[in-house]
Write an enzyme that holds these catalytic residues in place. Structure first.
Site, PDB file in Angstrom:
ATOM      1  N   LYS A 174      47.470   9.997  30.077  1.00  0.00           N
ATOM      2  CA  LYS A 174      46.225   9.385  29.626  1.00  0.00           C
ATOM      3  C   LYS A 174      45.774  10.110  28.371  1.00  0.00           C
ATOM      4  CE  LYS A 174      42.452  10.545  29.785  1.00  0.00           C
ATOM      5  NZ  LYS A 174      41.510  11.243  28.813  1.00  0.00           N
ATOM      6  N   THR A 185      43.338  15.369  24.351  1.00  0.00           N
ATOM      7  CA  THR A 185      42.504  15.124  25.526  1.00  0.00           C
ATOM      8  C   THR A 185      43.341  14.283  26.463  1.00  0.00           C
ATOM      9  OG1 THR A 185      40.455  14.295  26.420  1.00  0.00           O
ATOM     10  CG2 THR A 185      41.342  13.094  24.563  1.00  0.00           C
ATOM     11  N   GLU A 265      41.505   5.941  19.951  1.00  0.00           N
ATOM     12  CA  GLU A 265      40.200   5.273  19.912  1.00  0.00           C
ATOM     13  C   GLU A 265      39.925   4.635  18.549  1.00  0.00           C
ATOM     14  OE1 GLU A 265      37.959   8.170  23.148  1.00  0.00           O
ATOM     15  OE2 GLU A 265      37.810   8.609  21.016  1.00  0.00           O
TER      16      GLU A 265
END
Length: 389
Positions: A174, A185, A265
């Site tokens: 992830k 992250t 993102e």
């Protein structure tokens, strides 16, 4: 194509109510043996979450029976209560699976500074443990686990490699932001049924992560929770050639890293910065990373502007060995700078495709490296300005 691709593993992903969305948020992967070998790499951020602090102790003997992961909260900077939540989670897994809590890795991802609801978390562990028994090693179970660790990800990330020798490597990951060296992250769980001990797994994992996850630099930000865990069951009964295994593991890690890059993102371009003819590999990495962290360069790519001057300006901030007026730059196959001077017209560069390739030739040696990054977009700023809301 998941953590259950290798034999000797069971996985589950359930909704425990940690996410307001009601989506899956607790994942559990159990190593059924006969071996319980493992290796890990963690974030190099000095500010580390409670699960990282716990898991660093667990891995010291190279024995891991299970790994439990939650989204919906990072459990970082949550004090003694947060560490007790991590400990209690491992205890709950140990009790449910009949293993030592000291052999359970714990991973968390989400917002820093908020306490996790221990009641919901332990209930999730109970539900995931029950799901393990009901649907131990199916691909659907692996997918459910991959979905349970997602935060701002839009899709689950999975990969596998099947060796002709009879062993398999499978994995899930992830991550969609804060993708930078020292991992990202990201939480990654990789499994293999090859017969290898913990020292062999550790050597292969560090070889693989050095040229994959550690060269993914989406936004230059380093997380507090990064963990990559490699679990070995030995269930295939086949002793893997160490070189072949390292190559296969690198292939799986590279696939997962590229999936992370593609889901970064708000990104509209996936950028590969290839630096060639450097004096050393470290120089090549340093130069590529400097370009990947230039907001001016990343904003130009977002605007489909092949502004090669911003590439050279970033290269010049490094201590790498090169002649500043002997550098070549090509973008998507168009040589727009040769020996520090204009070459082909920049209007020839097509930046409308999502994939962007930057080639930087330092003419200083024979070493090379590639850094993966993304452009800087309005959507990235919006998503990260509203992350806690």
């Amino acid at each position: 194509m998941s953590v259950t691709a290798a034999s000797g593993f069971a996985a589950a992903g359930v909704a425990a109510g940690l996410k307001a969305s009601g989506k899956r948020d607790v994942a559990l992967v159990q190593n059924l043996g006969p071996l319980n070998a493992a290796a890990t790499v963690f974030t190099t951020n000095r500010c580390q979450a409670n699960p990282v602090i716990w898991s660093r102790e667990v891995i010291k003997d190279g024995v891991v029976s299970a790994i439990v992961l939650n989204s919906g909260g990072a459990n970082c900077y949550t004090g003694a209560q947060g560490f007790q939540t991590t400990h209690a989670t491992a205890e709950a897994v140990g009790e449910r699976l009949g293993v030592s809590a000291g052999d359970v890795l714990v991973c968390s991802t989400g917002l820093i500074g908020d306490q996790l609801d221990l009641g919901k978390l332990t209930a999730g562990v109970a539900a995931a443990s029950a799901a393990l028994a009901a649907d131990a090693g199916s691909a659907d179970a692996g997918l459910a686990a991959a979905e349970a660790i997602m935060t701002t990800d839009t899709i689950p990330k999975q990969a596998e490699h099947r060796s002709p020798a009879g062993w398999t490597v499978g994995g899930m990951a992830k991550g969609a932001g804060m993708l930078a060296p020292g991992l990202a992250t990201m939480l990654v769980v990789i499994t293999t049924d090859a017969v290898l001990d913990s020292a062999q797994l550790d050597a292969a994992l560090r070889t693989a992560t050095r040229v994959t996850f550690d060269r993914l630099d989406s936004d230059g930000c380093m997380s507090t929770n990064d963990t990559v865990a490699l679990l070995g069951s030995g269930a295939s009964g086949v002793a893997a050639d160490e070189s072949e295994f390292a190559a296969a593991l690198t292939e799986v890690c590279r696939s997962l890293a590229e999936q992370l890059q593609a889901d970064a993102e708000g990104a509209s371009h996936d950028i590969a910065i290839e630096v060639v003819n450097a004096a050393s590999e470290d120089d090549a990495v340093t130069v590529g990373r400097a370009v990947s962290r230039s907001n001016l360069f990343k904003a130009a790519i977002f605007g489909n502007d092949p502004n090669w001057g911003r590439v050279l300006a970033a290269v010049g901030t490094t201590d790498a060995e090169f002649d500043p007026y002997g550098i070549d730059v090509a973008i998507n196959g168009i040589q727009i700078c040769t020996a520090g001077e204009p070459d082909q017209p920049r209007e020839l560069v097509d930046l409308t495709p999502r994939a962007v390739h930057i080639l930087i030739d330092l003419h200083a040696g024979d070493q090379a490296a590639t850094i993966l990054t993304n452009d800087l977009t309005h959507d990235y700023v919006h998503e990260n300005s509203a992350y806690a809301s």
